[in-house]
Write an enzyme that holds these catalytic residues in place. Structure first.
Site, PDB file in Angstrom:
ATOM      1  CB  SER A   1      -0.988   0.193   1.236  1.00  0.00           C
ATOM      2  OG  SER A   1      -1.908   1.053   1.161  1.00  0.00           O
ATOM      3  CB  THR A   2       1.201   4.016   2.423  1.00  0.00           C
ATOM      4  OG1 THR A   2      -0.220   4.023   2.640  1.00  0.00           O
ATOM      5  CG2 THR A   2       1.688   5.510   2.448  1.00  0.00           C
TER       6      THR A   2
ATOM      7  CG  ASP B   1      -5.551  -5.490   2.483  1.00  0.00           C
ATOM      8  OD1 ASP B   1      -6.448  -6.618   2.837  1.00  0.00           O
ATOM      9  OD2 ASP B   1      -5.679  -5.165   1.260  1.00  0.00           O
TER      10      ASP B   1
ATOM     11  CG  HIS C   1      -4.054  -0.850  -0.846  1.00  0.00           C
ATOM     12  ND1 HIS C   1      -4.008  -0.747   0.391  1.00  0.00           N
ATOM     13  CD2 HIS C   1      -4.889  -2.194  -1.029  1.00  0.00           C
ATOM     14  CE1 HIS C   1      -4.368  -1.887   1.185  1.00  0.00           C
ATOM     15  NE2 HIS C   1      -4.869  -2.726   0.109  1.00  0.00           N
TER      16      HIS C   1
ATOM     17  CG  MET D   1      -1.748   3.578   7.224  1.00  0.00           C
ATOM     18  SD  MET D   1      -2.434   5.420   6.901  1.00  0.00           S
ATOM     19  CE  MET D   1      -3.571   5.100   5.592  1.00  0.00           C
TER      20      MET D   1
END
Length: 357
Positions: free
Chosen positions: A170-171, A292, A196, A289
């Site tokens: 993600s991030t 997930d 993401h 972050m």
């Protein structure tokens, strides 16, 4: 409680107003300045010392990318790009992430007031994540950074085991995935990736990676045979799943409900890999972050997969890997720079039955 200080930079007065309203509606953050262009922003940053900067990608007087490049060189700080939902906007955003931006959001559709609550939560989450990000000074490009480290060789060209590499991030993940994939040899096992990212941006992301890597990188269209030397990225509008058809692994695209507020979701991909590939899968969870992917990775482990998690020091945000490590889903934890070699080393020694492709 110390509030997260935010400076908003955008040439649109309407966007500045909407973003200010969103930020100031949160109890843990506040706007300490707004600027219509980077020249005004420069003085605001000196005066207010913000924790997070939101930056439009296309602005007058100084291009957002030029400003970002100077900022990350002279005063590195968490930057959240605010991008337009266009092909040009997505290409510029990919470049901004390479230059050191932590993350990005798309510009709100001002006319759709019903969607503002969901958008408010997204913006607030992204700012919180950015405020916790580990910002690294710009150094040697990843393409040359790992080039001197010899990587384990897979057993033979033109053949591949049934092994697969399954990646979630993600991030900070766009750059982490780039660094990982650029180290993959052309005969590596098939790779499936859930990052993401909104619809439209995964196309630019895949195209950019394909131009940089030895392997072929595509945005998955679904119903593809998973081939060695190929990576398949979940499209921003759908979950990506691994399935099996006879002796072949296949991709599947699904527009079911978001999981952990995400579509694509890492948990969905990891769970499908646990079911379809079991011990033939190698799981990799990278910077991001939230949580997930943690439960899905645990399911992979219970199904016999060998899993790797990125360590805290090399993560932009140590959220997803930390959650996976905390529940015992990861077998090994390592710096991003070491992960390609560790994954290939594991595959070289646990290759399984070789199949001609």
């Amino acid at each position: 409680m110390t509030k997260i200080k935010v400076v908003i930079v955008d040439d649109s007065a309407l966007i500045r107003s909407v973003m200010t309203e969103i930020v100031n509606s949160q109890p843990d953050m506040e706007v300490v300045g707004v600027a219509p262009d980077p020249l005004v922003a420069r003085e605001l940053i000196k005066r207010t010392n913000p924790d997070v900067l939101t930056l439009d990608v296309e602005m007058p007087k100084m291009d957002g990318l030029d400003f970002l490049e100077k900022l990350m060189r002279l005063r590195p700080m968490p930057v959240l790009m605010v991008s337009s939902l266009t092909e040009r906007g997505s290409e510029i955003t990919m470049r901004a992430l390479e230059l050191g931006a932590v993350d990005f959001v798309t510009k709100p559709k001002i006319s759709i007031q019903s969607g503002m609550r969901e958008y408010t939560e997204l913006i607030a989450d992204k700012i919180r994540g950015a405020s916790r990000a580990r910002i690294k000074p710009r150094t040697l490009h990843a393409a040359t950074a790992g080039a001197t480290t010899p990587l384990p060789q897979l057993r033979s060209p033109l053949t591949s085991s049934e092994k697969l590499i399954i990646i979630g991030a993600s991030t900070g993940g766009t750059e982490a995935i780039r660094e990982f994939l650029m180290q993959m040899p052309s005969d590596c096992p098939g790779i499936l990736i859930a990052q993401h990212m909104p619809e439209g941006f995964t196309t630019s992301f895949a195209r950019r990676l394909d131009s940089l890597c030895k392997i072929s990188v595509v945005e998955s269209a679904g119903n593809e045979r998973v081939l060695p030397g190929h990576a398949y990225i979940a499209p921003g509008h759908s979950h990506l799943l691994l399935t099996r058809s006879g002796a072949n692994y296949m991709t599947k695209i699904e527009q079911s409900e978001p999981v952990n507020r995400h579509r694509p979701s890492v948990d969905v991909l990891f769970r499908s890999a646990a079911q379809a590939a079991g011990k033939n899968a190698v799981g990799v969870i990278l910077t991001g972050m939230g949580k997930d992917g943690a439960q899905g990775m645990l399911e992979m482990k219970n199904a016999g997969a060998h899993n790797f998690a990125q360590d805290e020091a090399s993560c932009v945000v140590f959220g997803m890997p930390r959650e996976a490590i905390a529940i015992g889903a990861a077998h090994e934890v390592a710096a991003l720079s070491a992960l390609p070699g560790l994954v290939l080393g594991h595959l070289a020694t646990h290759g399984g039955r070789a199949l001609r492709v």
